[in-house]
Write a protein that holds these residues in place. Sequence first.
Motif, PDB file in Angstrom:
ATOM      1  N   GLU A 113     -17.805 -57.823 -39.715  1.00 51.26           N
ATOM      2  CA  GLU A 113     -16.346 -57.772 -39.842  1.00 51.26           C
ATOM      3  C   GLU A 113     -15.717 -56.699 -38.954  1.00 51.26           C
ATOM      4  O   GLU A 113     -14.804 -55.989 -39.341  1.00 51.26           O
ATOM      5  CB  GLU A 113     -15.931 -57.590 -41.306  1.00 51.26           C
ATOM      6  N   THR A 114     -16.230 -56.598 -37.716  1.00 43.79           N
ATOM      7  CA  THR A 114     -15.659 -55.670 -36.734  1.00 43.79           C
ATOM      8  C   THR A 114     -15.101 -56.409 -35.527  1.00 43.79           C
ATOM      9  O   THR A 114     -14.570 -55.779 -34.623  1.00 43.79           O
ATOM     10  CB  THR A 114     -16.720 -54.658 -36.259  1.00 43.79           C
ATOM     11  N   ALA A 115     -15.238 -57.735 -35.480  1.00 37.68           N
ATOM     12  CA  ALA A 115     -14.664 -58.506 -34.379  1.00 37.68           C
ATOM     13  C   ALA A 115     -13.147 -58.425 -34.450  1.00 37.68           C
ATOM     14  O   ALA A 115     -12.556 -58.492 -35.528  1.00 37.68           O
ATOM     15  CB  ALA A 115     -15.116 -59.969 -34.461  1.00 37.68           C
ATOM     16  N   ALA A 116     -12.514 -58.245 -33.293  1.00 41.41           N
ATOM     17  CA  ALA A 116     -11.057 -58.161 -33.253  1.00 41.41           C
ATOM     18  C   ALA A 116     -10.462 -59.543 -33.526  1.00 41.41           C
ATOM     19  O   ALA A 116     -10.777 -60.508 -32.841  1.00 41.41           O
ATOM     20  CB  ALA A 116     -10.602 -57.639 -31.900  1.00 41.41           C
ATOM     21  N   LEU A 117      -9.619 -59.644 -34.533  1.00 42.94           N
ATOM     22  CA  LEU A 117      -8.972 -60.901 -34.923  1.00 42.94           C
ATOM     23  C   LEU A 117      -7.466 -60.713 -34.986  1.00 42.94           C
ATOM     24  O   LEU A 117      -6.973 -59.589 -35.125  1.00 42.94           O
ATOM     25  CB  LEU A 117      -9.480 -61.344 -36.302  1.00 42.94           C
ATOM     26  N   ARG A 118      -6.723 -61.808 -34.909  1.00 44.30           N
ATOM     27  CA  ARG A 118      -5.263 -61.728 -35.037  1.00 44.30           C
ATOM     28  C   ARG A 118      -4.837 -61.385 -36.449  1.00 44.30           C
ATOM     29  O   ARG A 118      -3.822 -60.746 -36.673  1.00 44.30           O
ATOM     30  CB  ARG A 118      -4.627 -63.054 -34.635  1.00 44.30           C
ATOM     31  N   GLU A 119      -5.587 -61.852 -37.436  1.00 40.35           N
ATOM     32  CA  GLU A 119      -5.279 -61.579 -38.830  1.00 40.35           C
ATOM     33  C   GLU A 119      -6.467 -60.886 -39.475  1.00 40.35           C
ATOM     34  O   GLU A 119      -7.584 -60.962 -38.973  1.00 40.35           O
ATOM     35  CB  GLU A 119      -4.989 -62.891 -39.561  1.00 40.35           C
ATOM     36  N   GLY A 120      -6.215 -60.220 -40.599  1.00 39.13           N
ATOM     37  CA  GLY A 120      -7.261 -59.474 -41.281  1.00 39.13           C
ATOM     38  C   GLY A 120      -8.329 -60.355 -41.888  1.00 39.13           C
ATOM     39  O   GLY A 120      -8.135 -61.553 -42.082  1.00 39.13           O
ATOM     40  N   TYR A 121      -9.467 -59.764 -42.191  1.00 40.18           N
ATOM     41  CA  TYR A 121     -10.532 -60.462 -42.883  1.00 40.18           C
ATOM     42  C   TYR A 121     -10.095 -60.718 -44.320  1.00 40.18           C
ATOM     43  O   TYR A 121      -9.206 -60.057 -44.838  1.00 40.18           O
ATOM     44  CB  TYR A 121     -11.816 -59.621 -42.855  1.00 40.18           C
ATOM     45  N   ARG A 123     -11.488 -60.041 -47.177  1.00 40.41           N
ATOM     46  CA  ARG A 123     -11.679 -58.895 -48.065  1.00 40.41           C
ATOM     47  C   ARG A 123     -10.690 -57.769 -47.784  1.00 40.41           C
ATOM     48  O   ARG A 123     -10.278 -57.077 -48.688  1.00 40.41           O
ATOM     49  CB  ARG A 123     -13.090 -58.323 -47.918  1.00 40.41           C
ATOM     50  N   GLU A 124     -10.346 -57.551 -46.527  1.00 38.92           N
ATOM     51  CA  GLU A 124      -9.485 -56.431 -46.160  1.00 38.92           C
ATOM     52  C   GLU A 124      -8.300 -56.955 -45.350  1.00 38.92           C
ATOM     53  O   GLU A 124      -8.372 -57.071 -44.145  1.00 38.92           O
ATOM     54  CB  GLU A 124     -10.265 -55.406 -45.336  1.00 38.92           C
ATOM     55  N   GLU A 125      -7.237 -57.262 -46.031  1.00 39.60           N
ATOM     56  CA  GLU A 125      -6.082 -57.901 -45.414  1.00 39.60           C
ATOM     57  C   GLU A 125      -5.519 -57.134 -44.211  1.00 39.60           C
ATOM     58  O   GLU A 125      -5.052 -57.716 -43.272  1.00 39.60           O
ATOM     59  CB  GLU A 125      -4.976 -58.100 -46.466  1.00 39.60           C
ATOM     60  N   GLU A 126      -5.577 -55.793 -44.223  1.00 42.70           N
ATOM     61  CA  GLU A 126      -4.975 -55.036 -43.121  1.00 42.70           C
ATOM     62  C   GLU A 126      -5.869 -54.949 -41.892  1.00 42.70           C
ATOM     63  O   GLU A 126      -5.412 -54.690 -40.812  1.00 42.70           O
ATOM     64  CB  GLU A 126      -4.662 -53.585 -43.526  1.00 42.70           C
ATOM     65  N   GLU A 127      -7.148 -55.079 -42.084  1.00 37.40           N
ATOM     66  CA  GLU A 127      -8.088 -54.864 -40.975  1.00 37.40           C
ATOM     67  C   GLU A 127      -8.323 -56.155 -40.201  1.00 37.40           C
ATOM     68  O   GLU A 127      -8.682 -57.162 -40.765  1.00 37.40           O
ATOM     69  CB  GLU A 127      -9.426 -54.331 -41.508  1.00 37.40           C
ATOM     70  N   GLY A 128      -8.156 -56.098 -38.900  1.00 37.09           N
ATOM     71  CA  GLY A 128      -8.419 -57.238 -38.044  1.00 37.09           C
ATOM     72  C   GLY A 128      -9.518 -56.960 -37.056  1.00 37.09           C
ATOM     73  O   GLY A 128      -9.617 -57.575 -36.009  1.00 37.09           O
ATOM     74  N   GLY A 129     -10.385 -55.996 -37.321  1.00 32.85           N
ATOM     75  CA  GLY A 129     -11.476 -55.645 -36.408  1.00 32.85           C
ATOM     76  C   GLY A 129     -11.008 -54.615 -35.409  1.00 32.85           C
ATOM     77  O   GLY A 129      -9.864 -54.163 -35.415  1.00 32.85           O
ATOM     78  N   VAL A 130     -11.913 -54.242 -34.545  1.00 35.45           N
ATOM     79  CA  VAL A 130     -11.646 -53.193 -33.565  1.00 35.45           C
ATOM     80  C   VAL A 130     -12.115 -53.651 -32.209  1.00 35.45           C
ATOM     81  O   VAL A 130     -13.283 -53.995 -32.050  1.00 35.45           O
ATOM     82  CB  VAL A 130     -12.363 -51.887 -33.950  1.00 35.45           C
ATOM     83  N   ALA A 131     -11.238 -53.670 -31.224  1.00 35.85           N
ATOM     84  CA  ALA A 131     -11.642 -53.982 -29.861  1.00 35.85           C
ATOM     85  C   ALA A 131     -12.357 -52.764 -29.289  1.00 35.85           C
ATOM     86  O   ALA A 131     -11.846 -51.657 -29.346  1.00 35.85           O
ATOM     87  CB  ALA A 131     -10.431 -54.338 -29.006  1.00 35.85           C
ATOM     88  N   SER A 132     -13.559 -52.970 -28.777  1.00 35.47           N
ATOM     89  CA  SER A 132     -14.320 -51.873 -28.172  1.00 35.47           C
ATOM     90  C   SER A 132     -15.014 -52.401 -26.928  1.00 35.47           C
ATOM     91  O   SER A 132     -16.163 -52.797 -26.981  1.00 35.47           O
ATOM     92  CB  SER A 132     -15.336 -51.310 -29.162  1.00 35.47           C
ATOM     93  N   PRO A 133     -14.287 -52.434 -25.806  1.00 34.75           N
ATOM     94  CA  PRO A 133     -14.855 -53.030 -24.583  1.00 34.75           C
ATOM     95  C   PRO A 133     -16.106 -52.301 -24.116  1.00 34.75           C
ATOM     96  O   PRO A 133     -16.243 -51.108 -24.285  1.00 34.75           O
ATOM     97  CB  PRO A 133     -13.738 -52.893 -23.551  1.00 34.75           C
ATOM     98  N   SER A 134     -17.040 -53.074 -23.531  1.00 29.54           N
ATOM     99  CA  SER A 134     -18.249 -52.469 -22.989  1.00 29.54           C
ATOM    100  C   SER A 134     -17.907 -51.754 -21.699  1.00 29.54           C
ATOM    101  O   SER A 134     -16.856 -51.960 -21.106  1.00 29.54           O
ATOM    102  CB  SER A 134     -19.316 -53.533 -22.758  1.00 29.54           C
ATOM    103  N   ASP A 135     -18.806 -50.903 -21.277  1.00 32.16           N
ATOM    104  CA  ASP A 135     -18.601 -50.120 -20.050  1.00 32.16           C
ATOM    105  C   ASP A 135     -18.513 -50.978 -18.825  1.00 32.16           C
ATOM    106  O   ASP A 135     -19.102 -51.938 -18.663  1.00 32.16           O
ATOM    107  CB  ASP A 135     -19.737 -49.105 -19.872  1.00 32.16           C
TER     108      ASP A 135
END
Length: 135
Positions: A113-121, A123-135
């Motif tokens: 549940e860390t993939a960046a999404l438009r809407e929350g998961y 279980r956690e309505e506010e969280e939509g994941g975190v974008a973390s681009p690779s180097d």
Amino acid sequence: PSGILCELAAEAMAPFLGETDPAVKSRSLRQAIWQCAAAGITSVQTNEIGEGWSAAEAWDMYADMETRGELPCRIFLTPASSEVGKPVAGSSRGHLITCHRVKIFSDGSLGAETAALREGYIREEEEGGVASPSD
């Protein structure tokens, strides 16, 4: 714990995973490839990412197998974009080994549940994941 904590914990364990002896790695790779061939598999797409060896190392092992006539199927290798010394996308070695693409990591995973999404998961309505681009 959050998915990010789980992913970071998994990354911290990476040095303790995998085989370090090149001879054992090579023997294991040969056995796996021949098991695939015995099952009728004619090509393998492989992501050598965080598996205890680099794509460059696997690339050389596959090439050695082909040179010696020990590679029974085609290999499509996909390295991480951040790997230093990786095979270049669009390259090939011999007739059976190619690298047509690289893997780019831009966010987490659905399972953690860390993939960046438009809407929350769910279980956690506010969280939509975190974008973390690779180097």
